[in-house]
Motif scaffolding. Structure first.
Motif, PDB file in Angstrom:
ATOM      1  N   ASN A   1       0.820  -1.209   0.000  1.00 33.97           N
ATOM      2  CA  ASN A   1       0.000   0.000   0.000  1.00 33.97           C
ATOM      3  C   ASN A   1       0.856   1.264   0.000  1.00 33.97           C
TER       4      ASN A   1
ATOM      5  N   THR B   1       0.406  -9.094 -11.542  1.00 32.27           N
ATOM      6  CA  THR B   1      -0.931  -8.950 -12.114  1.00 32.27           C
ATOM      7  C   THR B   1      -1.991  -8.935 -11.017  1.00 32.27           C
ATOM      8  N   LEU B   2      -1.811  -9.757 -10.009  1.00 33.37           N
ATOM      9  CA  LEU B   2      -2.762  -9.806  -8.901  1.00 33.37           C
ATOM     10  C   LEU B   2      -2.905  -8.450  -8.224  1.00 33.37           C
ATOM     11  N   ILE B   3      -1.806  -7.780  -7.993  1.00 33.93           N
ATOM     12  CA  ILE B   3      -1.836  -6.464  -7.341  1.00 33.93           C
ATOM     13  C   ILE B   3      -2.481  -5.437  -8.266  1.00 33.93           C
TER      14      ILE B   3
ATOM     15  N   ASP C   1      -4.638  -5.999 -10.593  1.00 35.32           N
ATOM     16  CA  ASP C   1      -6.069  -6.291 -10.655  1.00 35.32           C
ATOM     17  C   ASP C   1      -6.815  -5.647  -9.480  1.00 35.32           C
ATOM     18  N   ASP C   2      -6.173  -5.626  -8.320  1.00 33.46           N
ATOM     19  CA  ASP C   2      -6.789  -5.013  -7.132  1.00 33.46           C
ATOM     20  C   ASP C   2      -6.633  -3.491  -7.106  1.00 33.46           C
ATOM     21  N   HIS C   3      -5.656  -2.971  -7.828  1.00 35.40           N
ATOM     22  CA  HIS C   3      -5.359  -1.519  -7.848  1.00 35.40           C
ATOM     23  C   HIS C   3      -5.154  -1.059  -9.300  1.00 35.40           C
TER      24      HIS C   3
END
Length: 75
Positions: free
Chosen positions: A46, A63-65, A67-69
């Motif tokens: 963050n 990619t996961l991060i 996708d969330d941001h």
């Protein structure tokens, strides 16, 4: 898409040297002789995202991060 040449001269926000991300990232950067100035090392994603959004520099994110941001993908 963005290339490493596009990022030359831009500051990097990244995880600390002993992190899993850096374990994978550092050899790739070495392979391509790409050594950006690191302006922030943090284990807190963050804080890294906040720094990118504030214009401190760029970060390599999974990619996961992203996708969330999704807002960081446009920086």
């Amino acid at each position: 898409s963005i290339t490493l040449d596009d990022l030359r001269g831009e500051p990097l926000i990244t995880m600390p040297p002993k992190s899993g991300m850096r374990y994978k990232l550092d050899p790739v950067l070495d392979k391509y002789d790409f050594h950006p100035e690191i302006v922030l090392e943090t284990n807190d994603i963050n804080i890294a995202i906040g720094a990118v959004n504030s214009g401190w520099g760029f970060a390599f994110l999974t990619t996961l991060i992203v996708d969330d941001h999704p807002e960081v993908a446009d920086r």
